[in-house]
Design an enzyme around this catalytic site. Sequence first.
Site, PDB file in Angstrom:
ATOM      1  CG  ASP A 119      -2.008   0.998   1.197  1.00 39.44           C
ATOM      2  OD1 ASP A 119      -2.365   1.458   0.097  1.00 39.44           O
ATOM      3  OD2 ASP A 119      -2.533   1.337   2.284  1.00 39.44           O
ATOM      4  CG  ASN A 163      -7.370   0.835  -0.249  1.00 43.94           C
ATOM      5  OD1 ASN A 163      -7.807  -0.021  -1.018  1.00 43.94           O
ATOM      6  ND2 ASN A 163      -6.205   1.426  -0.440  1.00 43.94           N
ATOM      7  CG  HIS A 170      -6.459   4.916  -1.588  1.00 41.86           C
ATOM      8  ND1 HIS A 170      -5.279   4.525  -1.008  1.00 41.86           N
ATOM      9  CD2 HIS A 170      -6.442   4.402  -2.842  1.00 41.86           C
ATOM     10  CE1 HIS A 170      -4.578   3.805  -1.865  1.00 41.86           C
ATOM     11  NE2 HIS A 170      -5.266   3.721  -2.998  1.00 41.86           N
ATOM     12  N   GLY A 193     -11.662   4.336   2.878  1.00 42.65           N
ATOM     13  CA  GLY A 193     -13.018   3.784   2.918  1.00 42.65           C
ATOM     14  C   GLY A 193     -13.715   3.878   4.255  1.00 42.65           C
ATOM     15  CB  THR A 194     -12.494   4.410   7.730  1.00 40.73           C
ATOM     16  OG1 THR A 194     -11.753   3.194   7.782  1.00 40.73           O
ATOM     17  CG2 THR A 194     -13.111   4.689   9.100  1.00 40.73           C
ATOM     18  CG  ASN A 240      -5.295   0.647   8.465  1.00 43.45           C
ATOM     19  OD1 ASN A 240      -5.380  -0.351   9.174  1.00 43.45           O
ATOM     20  ND2 ASN A 240      -4.261   1.464   8.547  1.00 43.45           N
TER      21      ASN A 240
END
Length: 285
Positions: free
Chosen positions: A85, A230, A208, A210-211, A232
Amino acid sequence: MPLVSMKEMLENGKQNGYAVGQFNINNLEYIQAILQAAEEEKSPVILGVSEGAGKYMGGFNVVVAMVKSLMESYGTTVPVAIHLDHGSSFDKCAQAIHAGFTSVMIDASHSPIEENIALTQKVVELAHLHGVSVEAEVGTVGGEEDGVIGGVMYADKDDCKQLVTEAGIDCLAPALGSVHGEYDGEPNLGFAEMEEILNLVQVPLVLHGGTGIPTKDIKKAISLGTAKINVNTENQLAQAKAVRETLNAKPNLYDPRKYLGPGSEAIKATVKGKMREFGSAQQAL
């Protein structure tokens, strides 16, 4: 099942209207939880590894060894990719490829487009020689995550087309308003630009940060060719919350298995929920 590149799983997602989650791994517990979630949900999965997390876990070779050993131990049957990443250089991408990563991202998005293309071409040449898929980025994703810092700068559609055409990448991350880490307020994604870029490049798109993006926006992005999302921060928040609650309830607890276990279960539950939201659950039957 052996590790695979992202290429086929993302093309399948784009064609069939779902996205595959990239869930970043930070230690053994993350790998365990994400692999278990993927198998239970029968979902393809991408294990994202930042350069910082790779160093923390002992290096890229250690990461690959852990993943392969756990897959063998668990009898994993779903497609799994290990993806670098935000690779910062050709050398880092090469290290990951030679360690056994099946996918890499070269992030030269902060450079002028001609420099971005030249570096990406070099990475693609090596990666494709080894059957490894390549992701690249245009524009900059906002926020900060594991040393990756940036202000939001939307991707230029012509730059996107030029990068895909000249470098031959397998998927494209066009920065369109998402941020790493937690959002301050409601995310504002550029869907019109996303559709325009999809029509120009035709390769699977990557989202990117995605939260914290609402489900309706996730679904809209998937309908516009986003086949990789993505995540995290959401897993990190879930794990930290569960560990804190466990230690607050039992302050004398010192066995790491007993306080990290609930954290792992929280990661697993979060990942399973994301797989269902992204539509990748039951796609690896």
